[in-house]
Design a protein around this motif. Structure first.
Motif, PDB file in Angstrom:
ATOM      1  N   ASP A  66       0.631  -1.321   0.225  1.00 37.05           N
ATOM      2  CA  ASP A  66       0.302  -0.344   0.236  1.00 37.05           C
ATOM      3  C   ASP A  66       0.968   1.369  -0.009  1.00 37.05           C
ATOM      4  O   ASP A  66       2.123   0.722   0.028  1.00 37.05           O
ATOM      5  N   ASP A  67       0.368   2.749   0.140  1.00 34.67           N
ATOM      6  CA  ASP A  67       1.090   3.672  -0.161  1.00 34.67           C
ATOM      7  C   ASP A  67       1.314   4.311   1.626  1.00 34.67           C
ATOM      8  O   ASP A  67       2.195   5.225   1.771  1.00 34.67           O
ATOM      9  N   HIS A  68       1.302   3.543   2.634  1.00 31.72           N
ATOM     10  CA  HIS A  68       1.637   3.644   3.741  1.00 31.72           C
ATOM     11  C   HIS A  68       2.695   4.041   4.163  1.00 31.72           C
ATOM     12  O   HIS A  68       3.640   5.262   4.146  1.00 31.72           O
ATOM     13  N   HIS A  69       4.190   2.989   3.364  1.00 29.22           N
ATOM     14  CA  HIS A  69       5.064   3.319   3.756  1.00 29.22           C
ATOM     15  C   HIS A  69       5.817   4.214   2.773  1.00 29.22           C
ATOM     16  O   HIS A  69       7.014   5.061   3.528  1.00 29.22           O
ATOM     17  N   THR A  70       5.671   4.411   1.699  1.00 28.86           N
ATOM     18  CA  THR A  70       5.947   6.046   0.927  1.00 28.86           C
ATOM     19  C   THR A  70       5.527   6.545   1.542  1.00 28.86           C
ATOM     20  O   THR A  70       6.708   7.817   1.617  1.00 28.86           O
ATOM     21  N   VAL A 109      -4.190  25.918  10.093  1.00 30.08           N
ATOM     22  CA  VAL A 109      -2.787  24.953  10.190  1.00 30.08           C
ATOM     23  C   VAL A 109      -1.939  26.103  11.439  1.00 30.08           C
ATOM     24  O   VAL A 109      -2.208  27.365  10.653  1.00 30.08           O
ATOM     25  N   ILE A 110      -1.806  25.605  12.456  1.00 30.85           N
ATOM     26  CA  ILE A 110      -1.194  26.483  13.124  1.00 30.85           C
ATOM     27  C   ILE A 110       0.424  25.654  13.716  1.00 30.85           C
ATOM     28  O   ILE A 110       0.217  24.420  14.065  1.00 30.85           O
ATOM     29  N   VAL A 111       1.356  26.182  13.573  1.00 29.26           N
ATOM     30  CA  VAL A 111       2.610  25.794  13.845  1.00 29.26           C
ATOM     31  C   VAL A 111       3.664  26.505  14.559  1.00 29.26           C
ATOM     32  O   VAL A 111       3.191  28.182  14.778  1.00 29.26           O
ATOM     33  N   ASP A 112       4.305  26.226  14.978  1.00 30.14           N
ATOM     34  CA  ASP A 112       4.739  26.625  16.300  1.00 30.14           C
ATOM     35  C   ASP A 112       6.802  25.978  16.333  1.00 30.14           C
ATOM     36  O   ASP A 112       6.582  24.754  16.175  1.00 30.14           O
ATOM     37  N   VAL A 113       7.596  26.931  15.533  1.00 29.77           N
ATOM     38  CA  VAL A 113       8.789  25.863  15.095  1.00 29.77           C
ATOM     39  C   VAL A 113       9.948  25.968  16.920  1.00 29.77           C
ATOM     40  O   VAL A 113      10.400  26.961  17.082  1.00 29.77           O
ATOM     41  N   SER A 114       9.974  25.362  17.868  1.00 29.47           N
ATOM     42  CA  SER A 114       9.673  24.818  19.042  1.00 29.47           C
ATOM     43  C   SER A 114      10.967  24.660  19.206  1.00 29.47           C
ATOM     44  O   SER A 114      11.296  24.571  19.956  1.00 29.47           O
ATOM     45  N   ASN A 115      10.982  23.174  18.726  1.00 34.43           N
ATOM     46  CA  ASN A 115      11.829  22.676  19.150  1.00 34.43           C
ATOM     47  C   ASN A 115      11.360  21.626  19.373  1.00 34.43           C
ATOM     48  O   ASN A 115      11.547  19.985  20.312  1.00 34.43           O
ATOM     49  N   ARG A 116       9.891  21.361  19.953  1.00 34.40           N
ATOM     50  CA  ARG A 116       9.042  20.250  20.928  1.00 34.40           C
ATOM     51  C   ARG A 116       8.259  19.879  19.542  1.00 34.40           C
ATOM     52  O   ARG A 116       7.112  20.079  19.561  1.00 34.40           O
ATOM     53  N   PRO A 117       8.149  18.649  19.261  1.00 29.28           N
ATOM     54  CA  PRO A 117       7.197  17.944  18.253  1.00 29.28           C
ATOM     55  C   PRO A 117       6.114  17.051  19.615  1.00 29.28           C
ATOM     56  O   PRO A 117       5.996  16.948  20.096  1.00 29.28           O
ATOM     57  N   HIS A 118       5.586  18.533  18.461  1.00 31.34           N
ATOM     58  CA  HIS A 118       3.227  17.824  19.612  1.00 31.34           C
ATOM     59  C   HIS A 118       3.154  17.855  17.910  1.00 31.34           C
ATOM     60  O   HIS A 118       3.139  18.959  16.795  1.00 31.34           O
ATOM     61  N   PHE A 119       1.794  16.819  17.971  1.00 35.18           N
ATOM     62  CA  PHE A 119       0.780  16.686  16.941  1.00 35.18           C
ATOM     63  C   PHE A 119      -0.612  16.812  17.105  1.00 35.18           C
ATOM     64  O   PHE A 119      -1.056  16.308  17.511  1.00 35.18           O
ATOM     65  N   GLU A 120      -1.416  18.207  16.792  1.00 32.98           N
ATOM     66  CA  GLU A 120      -2.740  17.436  17.503  1.00 32.98           C
ATOM     67  C   GLU A 120      -3.552  17.821  15.727  1.00 32.98           C
ATOM     68  O   GLU A 120      -3.167  18.695  15.357  1.00 32.98           O
ATOM     69  N   GLU A 134      -5.533   6.063   0.850  1.00 33.29           N
ATOM     70  CA  GLU A 134      -6.214   6.469   2.087  1.00 33.29           C
ATOM     71  C   GLU A 134      -6.338   7.273   2.848  1.00 33.29           C
ATOM     72  O   GLU A 134      -4.844   8.410   3.067  1.00 33.29           O
ATOM     73  N   THR A 135      -7.660   8.585   3.571  1.00 36.39           N
ATOM     74  CA  THR A 135      -6.921   9.681   3.791  1.00 36.39           C
ATOM     75  C   THR A 135      -6.264   9.636   5.401  1.00 36.39           C
ATOM     76  O   THR A 135      -5.840  10.388   5.902  1.00 36.39           O
ATOM     77  N   GLU A 136      -6.428   8.362   6.068  1.00 32.82           N
ATOM     78  CA  GLU A 136      -5.526   8.190   7.084  1.00 32.82           C
ATOM     79  C   GLU A 136      -4.154   8.658   7.175  1.00 32.82           C
ATOM     80  O   GLU A 136      -3.275   9.118   8.479  1.00 32.82           O
ATOM     81  N   LEU A 137      -3.944   8.590   6.031  1.00 33.85           N
ATOM     82  CA  LEU A 137      -2.337   8.282   6.005  1.00 33.85           C
ATOM     83  C   LEU A 137      -2.141   9.606   5.861  1.00 33.85           C
ATOM     84  O   LEU A 137      -0.983  10.168   5.592  1.00 33.85           O
ATOM     85  N   VAL A 138      -3.159  10.654   5.448  1.00 31.86           N
ATOM     86  CA  VAL A 138      -3.086  12.511   5.973  1.00 31.86           C
ATOM     87  C   VAL A 138      -2.242  12.646   7.583  1.00 31.86           C
ATOM     88  O   VAL A 138      -1.138  13.240   7.429  1.00 31.86           O
ATOM     89  N   HIS A 139      -2.982  12.022   8.105  1.00 27.10           N
ATOM     90  CA  HIS A 139      -2.520  11.679   9.369  1.00 27.10           C
ATOM     91  C   HIS A 139      -0.917  11.386  10.070  1.00 27.10           C
ATOM     92  O   HIS A 139       0.048  12.224  10.334  1.00 27.10           O
ATOM     93  N   GLU A 140      -1.109  10.256   9.579  1.00 28.42           N
ATOM     94  CA  GLU A 140       1.127   9.323   9.047  1.00 28.42           C
ATOM     95  C   GLU A 140       1.974  10.630   8.855  1.00 28.42           C
ATOM     96  O   GLU A 140       2.725  10.426   9.281  1.00 28.42           O
ATOM     97  N   PHE A 141       1.082  11.324   7.703  1.00 26.82           N
ATOM     98  CA  PHE A 141       2.618  11.707   6.404  1.00 26.82           C
ATOM     99  C   PHE A 141       2.785  13.264   8.041  1.00 26.82           C
ATOM    100  O   PHE A 141       4.195  13.781   8.192  1.00 26.82           O
ATOM    101  N   LEU A 142       1.408  14.571   8.045  1.00 25.16           N
ATOM    102  CA  LEU A 142       1.499  15.377   9.072  1.00 25.16           C
ATOM    103  C   LEU A 142       2.676  14.960  10.323  1.00 25.16           C
ATOM    104  O   LEU A 142       2.917  15.271  10.849  1.00 25.16           O
ATOM    105  N   HIS A 154      -0.193  22.109  14.963  1.00 25.10           N
ATOM    106  CA  HIS A 154      -2.362  21.508  14.848  1.00 25.10           C
ATOM    107  C   HIS A 154      -2.892  21.908  13.838  1.00 25.10           C
ATOM    108  O   HIS A 154      -2.537  23.200  12.677  1.00 25.10           O
ATOM    109  N   VAL A 155      -3.341  20.327  13.646  1.00 26.00           N
ATOM    110  CA  VAL A 155      -4.558  20.924  11.998  1.00 26.00           C
ATOM    111  C   VAL A 155      -5.534  20.674  12.229  1.00 26.00           C
ATOM    112  O   VAL A 155      -5.687  19.775  13.051  1.00 26.00           O
ATOM    113  N   ILE A 156      -6.540  21.934  12.292  1.00 25.81           N
ATOM    114  CA  ILE A 156      -7.505  21.762  12.361  1.00 25.81           C
ATOM    115  C   ILE A 156      -9.009  21.425  10.668  1.00 25.81           C
ATOM    116  O   ILE A 156      -8.634  22.924  10.498  1.00 25.81           O
ATOM    117  N   VAL A 157      -9.691  20.858  10.427  1.00 28.62           N
ATOM    118  CA  VAL A 157     -10.508  20.751   9.114  1.00 28.62           C
ATOM    119  C   VAL A 157     -11.826  21.233  10.258  1.00 28.62           C
ATOM    120  O   VAL A 157     -12.700  20.537  11.056  1.00 28.62           O
TER     121      VAL A 157
END
Length: 198
Positions: A66-70, A109-120, A134-142, A154-157
């Protein structure tokens, strides 16, 4: 603008993928994409054009599974390249919050170039796939992008009816937010942190 050219090249080869990626923060929207995932190519093109970056990706992966690993590994490489390109982050704005509409859809999309990795991530798509993607791969990529770039993301649709439009709004907003957060602000002395380091 900084005197230092903010760009980086990353290569990653595993039993699942073979990726070469170059990324320039201060670009002109030039894109060269050769991957086995057409929908991701489309999204990376939007990201690059709207962020005014330069991006080259050559990626081959085990898409027979599938496309997951790529998708995941391109996110890893892009995050690593962004982090390397920014160096010590002197003079950057650091923060950004960007809304982008795409017809009926609205993403933020909200970004803080913080050197503290966090994803919401707050997104509910009407369909599980766009074409073969597969739309779930958007989460994986981000998530991998945020982790490897060591940014808070932080990503909010907020809403939408068309899954393609909703994801497109996310990638356009991502490009614009990273562009704004990494912009050099002449008023900033050193790094924008009371700690003195990012």
């Amino acid at each position: 603008m900084t005197d230092t050219i903010r760009k980086a090249e990353v290569a990653r080869k595993t039993n699942e993928t073979d990726i070469k990626l170059s990324f320039a923060v201060d670009g002109s929207g030039e894109v060269k994409l050769e991957t086995d995932v057409p929908f991701l190519n489309h999204m990376l093109d939007l990201f690059t054009k709207h962020g005014q970056f330069d991006l080259t990706v050559e990626a081959r992966g085990d898409i027979e599974i599938d496309d997951h690993h790529t998708v995941e590994d391109i996110g890893i490489c892009l995050g690593q390249a962004l982090r390397e390109a920014l160096g010590d982050k002197r003079g950057i704005k650091r923060y950004a919050s960007v809304f982008v509409p795409m017809d009926e859809a609205l993403a933020q999309v909200i970004v803080d170039v913080s050197n503290r990795p966090h994803f919401e991530y707050r997104a509910e798509y009407p369909s599980a796939q766009v074409g073969s993607f597969e739309t779930e791969l958007v989460h994986e990529f981000l998530w991998k992008l945020a982790l490897e770039a060591r940014i808070t993301l932080h990503v909010i649709v907020h809403y939408g009816k068309n899954t393609h439009h909703m994801i497109e709004a996310v990638f356009k907003a991502l490009g614009r937010a990273i562009d704004e957060a990494t912009t050099i602000d002449p008023r900033v002395q050193g790094v924008p942190s009371t700690k003195g380091v990012l």
